[in-house]
Design an enzyme around this catalytic site. Structure first.
Site, PDB file in Angstrom:
ATOM      1  N   ASP A  49      52.521  14.978  56.426  1.00 30.83           N
ATOM      2  CA  ASP A  49      53.685  14.371  57.053  1.00 30.83           C
ATOM      3  C   ASP A  49      53.320  13.799  58.412  1.00 30.83           C
ATOM      4  O   ASP A  49      52.670  14.465  59.229  1.00 30.83           O
ATOM      5  CB  ASP A  49      54.786  15.420  57.224  1.00 30.83           C
ATOM      6  CG  ASP A  49      56.025  14.843  57.876  1.00 30.83           C
ATOM      7  OD1 ASP A  49      56.841  14.241  57.148  1.00 30.83           O
ATOM      8  OD2 ASP A  49      56.174  14.982  59.102  1.00 30.83           O
ATOM      9  N   TYR A  54      54.748   8.986  66.335  1.00 29.47           N
ATOM     10  CA  TYR A  54      53.778   9.967  66.824  1.00 29.47           C
ATOM     11  C   TYR A  54      52.598   9.239  67.464  1.00 29.47           C
ATOM     12  O   TYR A  54      51.857   8.506  66.797  1.00 29.47           O
ATOM     13  CB  TYR A  54      53.282  10.875  65.695  1.00 29.47           C
ATOM     14  CG  TYR A  54      54.347  11.719  65.026  1.00 29.47           C
ATOM     15  CD1 TYR A  54      55.613  11.901  65.586  1.00 29.47           C
ATOM     16  CD2 TYR A  54      54.092  12.347  63.803  1.00 29.47           C
ATOM     17  CE1 TYR A  54      56.575  12.668  64.961  1.00 29.47           C
ATOM     18  CE2 TYR A  54      55.059  13.128  63.178  1.00 29.47           C
ATOM     19  CZ  TYR A  54      56.292  13.278  63.761  1.00 29.47           C
ATOM     20  OH  TYR A  54      57.250  14.038  63.124  1.00 29.47           O
ATOM     21  N   SER A 152      66.056  12.826  58.276  1.00 30.21           N
ATOM     22  CA  SER A 152      65.615  13.889  59.172  1.00 30.21           C
ATOM     23  C   SER A 152      66.688  14.166  60.209  1.00 30.21           C
ATOM     24  O   SER A 152      67.145  13.242  60.886  1.00 30.21           O
ATOM     25  CB  SER A 152      64.303  13.489  59.866  1.00 30.21           C
ATOM     26  OG  SER A 152      63.895  14.478  60.805  1.00 30.21           O
ATOM     27  N   GLN A 177      64.641  16.498  56.767  1.00 33.33           N
ATOM     28  CA  GLN A 177      63.621  17.190  57.566  1.00 33.33           C
ATOM     29  C   GLN A 177      64.241  17.677  58.869  1.00 33.33           C
ATOM     30  O   GLN A 177      64.368  16.931  59.825  1.00 33.33           O
ATOM     31  CB  GLN A 177      62.428  16.274  57.854  1.00 33.33           C
ATOM     32  CG  GLN A 177      61.292  17.032  58.523  1.00 33.33           C
ATOM     33  CD  GLN A 177      60.039  16.205  58.705  1.00 33.33           C
ATOM     34  OE1 GLN A 177      59.456  16.172  59.786  1.00 33.33           O
ATOM     35  NE2 GLN A 177      59.593  15.550  57.637  1.00 33.33           N
ATOM     36  N   ALA A 209      58.504  27.776  65.731  1.00 32.66           N
ATOM     37  CA  ALA A 209      59.225  27.500  66.985  1.00 32.66           C
ATOM     38  C   ALA A 209      58.277  27.035  68.082  1.00 32.66           C
ATOM     39  O   ALA A 209      58.231  27.604  69.181  1.00 32.66           O
ATOM     40  CB  ALA A 209      60.025  28.729  67.429  1.00 32.66           C
TER      41      ALA A 209
END
Length: 336
Positions: A49, A54, A152, A177, A209
């Site tokens: 993914d 990004y 998402s 997502q 997390a």
């Protein structure tokens, strides 16, 4: 490695998925990124993914290069569109027809691929009519540039509206997502029940997390040098919500639970999200190849009910559950 079907489709994906948010093209050098991808492949991970935003496209390029030479049919490659990319012009953002159709072509060029398996709306675009967005995604599918469409961090109502229009356009949304972890459970009240009803699975990010559930951050102490909490490129900002002493103290209480199961804290956290039957995959990231091998140990694990109850008790009221947080994650106007 075990595999799960993605939504109400015939596509199977690895339940541990490798993602390169905040790593490839920014925090991790390209040769190390390639080593991490190779470690993922060696561990049986077939699903990868990424997103155009990004590292402003660099992450897609690094992933494409790392996967070069692999049998394309044996991989499931996902990317996303919404956030500002490129020179960040007025139409280099959002879910307009223009940005989606240009975005998929740019992503495929960076990846060095003819198609992606899943193309995802990275957030809901309040400035574009939903009909326009869904129509553009239908054309992406019809052109063979994406095999499936997902979203998402959409709310339950947004998913319902999107699915109705998608079916009218001749396809289905098959995935969402969201962020999901033992600390962040906001999807459980509304998004998960709606997704089950409409045939979507969750592909969850940040199951650890942002590293807090590894237990490496201690209450009352400075974060370790080189950790995400010290990263000024974005990592520290993302993790800041969990860097409270009450959260960090509660997480420390999970260490005996993980030890009793013979697991690392990270593997326990990944295994926890995979207990939810609406979760098709947990996305893991890595800055070192050995982190991949550790997280993959969560695949196929079934945590006893008493362990799940114990985790609930130990984390107590530091867990985030408010469904309104999902809507808060999508800007009301496109970011500049």
């Amino acid at each position: 490695m075990e595999f799960r079907k993605l939504g109400r489709s015939g596509l199977k994906i690895s339940e541990i998925t490798y993602g390169n948010w905040l790593t490839h093209g920014s925090q991790v050098e390209n040769d190390v990124a390639t080593q991490c991808v190779r470690a993922a492949l060696d561990a049986g991970i077939s699903t990868f993914d990424t997103a155009d935003v990004y590292a402003n496209g660099a992450a897609e390029a690094v992933l494409g290069e790392a996967l070069k030479g692999e049998r394309r049919e044996s991989l499931e490659v996902f990317t996303k569109v919404y956030w500002p990319v490129g020179p960040r012009g007025k139409n280099d953002v959002g879910l307009s027809r223009k940005h989606i159709l240009e975005g998929i072509d740019n992503s495929l060029e960076r990846l060095g691929m003819d198609y992606v398996d899943l193309y995802q709306a990275h957030r809901y675009d309040h400035e574009t009519p939903l009909e326009e967005t869904i129509s553009a995604f239908a054309d992406v599918v019809a052109a063979g540039k994406a095999l499936y469409i997902g979203v998402s961090e959409w709310t339950a109502d947004q998913i319902r509206a999107g699915q109705a229009l998608a079916q009218q356009a001749g396809f289905r949304l098959i995935s969402n997502q969201p962020q999901y972890s033992a600390l962040y459970r906001v999807i459980e009240g509304q998004v998960v029940p709606t997704s089950r009803e409409l045939g979507l699975s969750q592909i969850v990010f940040s199951p650890v997390a942002q590293g807090v559930l590894t237990g490496k951050y201690l209450p009352g102490q400075q974060p370790p040098e080189g950790s995400r909490a010290t990263d000024t490129k974005g990592g520290a900002q993302m993790i800041s919500r969990w860097m409270r002493d009450d959260v960090l103290a509660a997480v420390q209480e999970l260490k005996p639970v993980a030890a009793d199961l013979g697991l690392s804290m990270a593997a326990l956290a990944v295994a926890w999200v995979l207990q939810n039957d609406n979760v098709a995959a947990a996305i893991i990231g890595a800055s070192r190849p050995e982190q991949v091998a550790e997280n993959v140990k969560a695949s196929g694990l079934r945590l006893p009910a008493e362990v799940m109850t114990k985790i609930d008790e130990l984390l107590g009221d530091v867990v985030a559950t408010d469904p309104a947080l999902t809507a808060a994650n999508a800007p009301k106007v496109r970011p500049a």
